[in-house]
Design a protein around this motif. Structure first.
Motif: not given
Length: 782
Positions: A759-774
């Motif tokens: 819609d009125r251009g291009t939009v990419f929605n990305i969702k992921f779980t944040q991982l820590t160093l450990h």
């Protein structure tokens, strides 16, 4: 026999003039005095001539005159009336009086005869009495204790004084002749026990029990019981301590006087009546029983000289009596056998100058007070010792403070702390000794007594008070040891420490010993208990000191371990930064090779492919640059990374300033290396794709990047307002390397989801779980 008018007048004049109470006659119309008797002249201080020039309102305080006039107006038609008023003497003193007024004919005047009774002192003692002449009645109302009389046959309460009614909260009509004495006792076994002892002894003094009031509430009292005859019936007099008021039954004066006489003969308080000259007039049986003297012994002797032979002390007693204060005073009274008895007295002054002395034997109370005082002093000393002991966690300071405080506390010649080692060989750890006696601290003592079992009782926690070392059953070696240090008597208490909280029990650490060297000594039981309580405090302090020493050792070891750990960590961080620096340099070399390679080519498509690969390498290189320059070697602040990455892409594609603007809304989020590289590559591909295709023919546009941390998840949005992707393009299945790479990175590397909006251009929605160093390390190792 009839009297003539003159004889009646003479009788009236005689009775009027000689009456001991003030009397006067006044004109009813103008309130003018017509006559006054001698008692009025003496009592009020005015001469007869002065009275005859005055009105009856002149002897009233000015503020009472309106009330008087109104009162007389209301009583104008009454023949006789009574009232209580305040009068003012000539010297200004205000007195309380009770007047009895009756109408008489006095010459040609319509007059009233007033009989006056001064009730000032009675009101100060207690409620005004109706008959001032009733000596026993005054005494009854002056006794500060309640009492009741109950019938022996059925326990019916025949009489209760005012203080009893107040104490039990019963009305007179409800209590007397309707309630039984059993209703006043909370525990019926108390009444049964009282009656049993009363039948055996005939009296009971100071029995402590619980009583109950009308509303059922309980209270404690001290009761004394005595048989007596009341109204020709066998009855029991029950008296309770510390009560002031009593009910004045509306009976005839003669019955009341007899009733009070019976009470005073049996009440468990000393009562004595002394005239204004100090001569003893009357005492009750309790006075004679406690002091041992008889009333007849003082017909020709001064009672105060006998009871208080010391002149200075006797003057203190006289000053107390003359102070006329309604308080109790404690005195040492000498009884007949020469003993000094602790007594407490209060005095009641009568209007005729006589004094009623009311006393009680307080020997037991004094002994209790002294015991409590001594206990309080010991408790205070105990708190002082405990405070001194706990002022330091240094063991030697604790021991030194203990022996000094204990020696001062007990007043002994020497106090030592004796510690056992694992082989039960003792060492004197601290000592406080009176100058002049042998010092044992630092002296080598070859003590083999405990090793041979002589101190086994101390191991078991026994404490000992030895008044004489030669009569205490000690072993010879023990006696010889004590003789080396001039010991004649001692107190010995073991110092016991808990083994552990998991293993209940105790073991002996040592002994706390108080030595008496100057002579044998009989110890008080509380002294041994006091020493035992000190050892409890000392044991706690020893354990705290031990725990502190152990904690300090553990803390020192932990600090050393932390220093080593920090050193190793710093070395690893330096190594990791060096690795990231070299990886970045190597990637830069690859990027430079691609740049050199593109310069040798002329095919635009191949050059474009090489530039795209170069951008991808640059995005990865930028990650490693941020890592080795970051304070946290394992985390990357993506806000700074994305801004730098986007800016480098605009430069790479040589976008003219002002044509395409870049907007960012990025939270301060830290990502591990794997997620940061994946996000960088995704952003690189999508922004590159927008720069190449979304704005043809140098169209002006905007590219925005948003990244937020929501509930431990990362939501990233890359948007442009360009021409958008073709509707027939399935971006998940396309020959475009860039879009295919984006899909794989999101779904496989980031394990997230990606959606596309057109819609009125291009939009990419990305969702992921944040991982820590450990988490990253854990996932990698698995």
């Amino acid at each position: 026999m009839l009297f003539s008018e003159n004889e009646s007048q003479r009788s009236f004049n005689f009775l009027f003039s000689k009456n001991p109470n003030p009397m006067w006659v006044y004109n009813q119309n103008n309130l003018q005095f017509l006559d006054v008797n001698e008692a009025a002249v003496v009592h009020y201080g005015y001469s007869r001539e002065e009275f005859l020039q005055m009105r009856i309102s002149d002897v009233r305080p000015s503020e009472d005159v309106p009330l008087l006039l109104e009162y007389l107006r209301q009583k104008h038609s009454s023949l006789d009336f009574t009232g209580r008023w305040r009068h003012q003497r000539k010297d200004g003193q205000i007195i309380d009086v009770e007047i009895f007024t009756q109408t008489i004919d006095y010459g040609n005047y319509k007059a009233r005869l007033v009989h006056i009774r001064d009730i000032t002192e009675h009101k100060q003692i207690e409620r005004t009495l109706q008959q001032s002449e009733a000596r026993f009645r005054v005494i009854s109302e002056a006794i500060p204790v309640p009492f009741i009389i109950s019938r022996v046959s059925d326990g019916l309460i025949l009489y209760a004084n005012t203080e009893s009614l107040h104490t039990f909260q019963f009305s007179p009509e409800y209590l007397v002749n309707r309630k039984k004495v059993v209703d006043l006792y909370h525990n019926l076994t108390d009444l049964e026990a009282l009656l049993k002892v009363l039948n055996q002894q005939g009296f009971i003094h100071n029995y402590e029990l619980q009583l109950k009031k009308a509303d059922g509430t309980r209270f404690w009292a001290i009761a004394s019981l005595q048989y007596l005859v009341f109204n020709n019936e066998s009855a029991i007099l029950t008296v309770f301590n510390d009560i002031n008021d009593r009910k004045n039954a509306e009976t005839k004066l003669q019955e009341q006087n007899e009733f009070l006489r019976i009470i005073f003969e049996n009440i468990p308080l000393m009562i004595a009546l002394v005239n204004a000259n100090g001569k003893l007039q009357w005492v009750n049986q309790e006075w004679e029983n406690i002091l041992g003297w008889k009333f007849q012994d003082f017909q020709t002797r001064d009672v105060l000289e006998v009871l208080y032979p010391n002149s200075e002390y006797r003057q203190d007693v006289i000053n107390f009596i003359q102070s006329a204060q309604r308080i109790w005073g404690d005195f040492k009274t000498q009884v007949r056998d020469g003993r000094l008895l602790d007594t407490s007295w209060t005095n009641v002054y009568l209007s005729n100058g006589q004094i009623i002395g009311i006393g009680q034997d307080i020997t037991e109370r004094k002994q209790t007070e002294l015991a409590l005082k001594a206990q309080a002093e010991r408790e205070q000393l105990m708190r002082t010792v405990a405070q001194r002991i706990r002022q330091s966690l240094n063991l030697q300071d604790i021991l030194n403070a203990t022996v000094q405080e204990v020696r001062d506390l007990l007043g002994v010649d020497r106090v030592v702390v004796y510690q056992f080692n694992s082989e039960m060989i003792g060492t004197i750890m601290a000592e406080s000794v009176e100058p002049g006696w042998t010092v044992s601290l630092g002296v080598e003592i070859p003590d083999t007594c405990f090793q041979t079992g002589a101190g086994v009782e101390y191991y078991q926690g026994r404490k000992r008070a030895i008044a004489n070392i030669y009569e205490a059953g000690l072993t010879d070696c023990h006696i010889r040891l004590l003789e080396q240090f001039e010991v004649k008597a001692n107190l010995v208490v073991p110092i016991l420490l808990e083994v552990s909280s998991q293993n209940p029990g105790s073991h002996i650490w040592g002994l706390l010993i108080a030595h008496q060297c100057s002579g044998f000594r009989e110890w008080e039981e509380n002294q041994l208990d006091l020493l035992d309580r000190v050892t409890v405090q000392l044991a706690i302090a020893i354990q705290q000191s031990s725990i502190l020493a152990q904690a300090q050792t553990e803390l020192l070891q932990r600090q050393k371990a932390q220093i080593k750990l920090k050193t190793a960590l710093a070395e690893k961080e330096v190594l990791l930064k060096e690795v990231h620096h070299r990886v970045k340099n190597n990637l830069q070399i690859v990027s430079s090779l691609l740049q050199l390679q593109s310069q040798t080519l002329k095919d635009p498509e191949i050059i474009k492919v090489l530039r795209e690969s170069q951008n991808r390498i640059e995005s990865i290189s930028l990650i490693h640059k941020n890592l080795y320059t970051s304070a946290n070697i394992g985390q990357i602040d993506v806000a700074d990374y994305i801004n730098n990455l986007a800016a480098s892409l605009l430069i790479s594609y040589q976008i003219c300033p002002g044509k395409i603007s870049l907007e960012t809304d990025i939270d301060s989020v830290s990502l591990n290396v794997d997620q940061a590289i994946a996000c960088g590559l995704v952003i690189n591909e999508l922004i590159s794709n927008a720069l190449k295709h979304a704005f043809p023919n140098q169209q002006v546009g905007t590219i925005s990047i948003a990244l937020h941390n929501i509930d431990n998840s990362i939501e990233m949005t890359i948007r442009d307002n360009g021409i958008g992707l073709p509707d027939n393009l399935d971006w998940r299945n396309t020959d475009s390397l860039g879009l295919s790479l984006v899909h794989d990175l999101v779904t496989e590397q980031l394990e997230g989801d990606i959606t596309l909006e057109r819609d009125r251009g291009t939009v990419f929605n990305i969702k992921f779980t944040q991982l820590t160093l450990h988490s990253s390390i854990s996932n990698g190792s698995s």
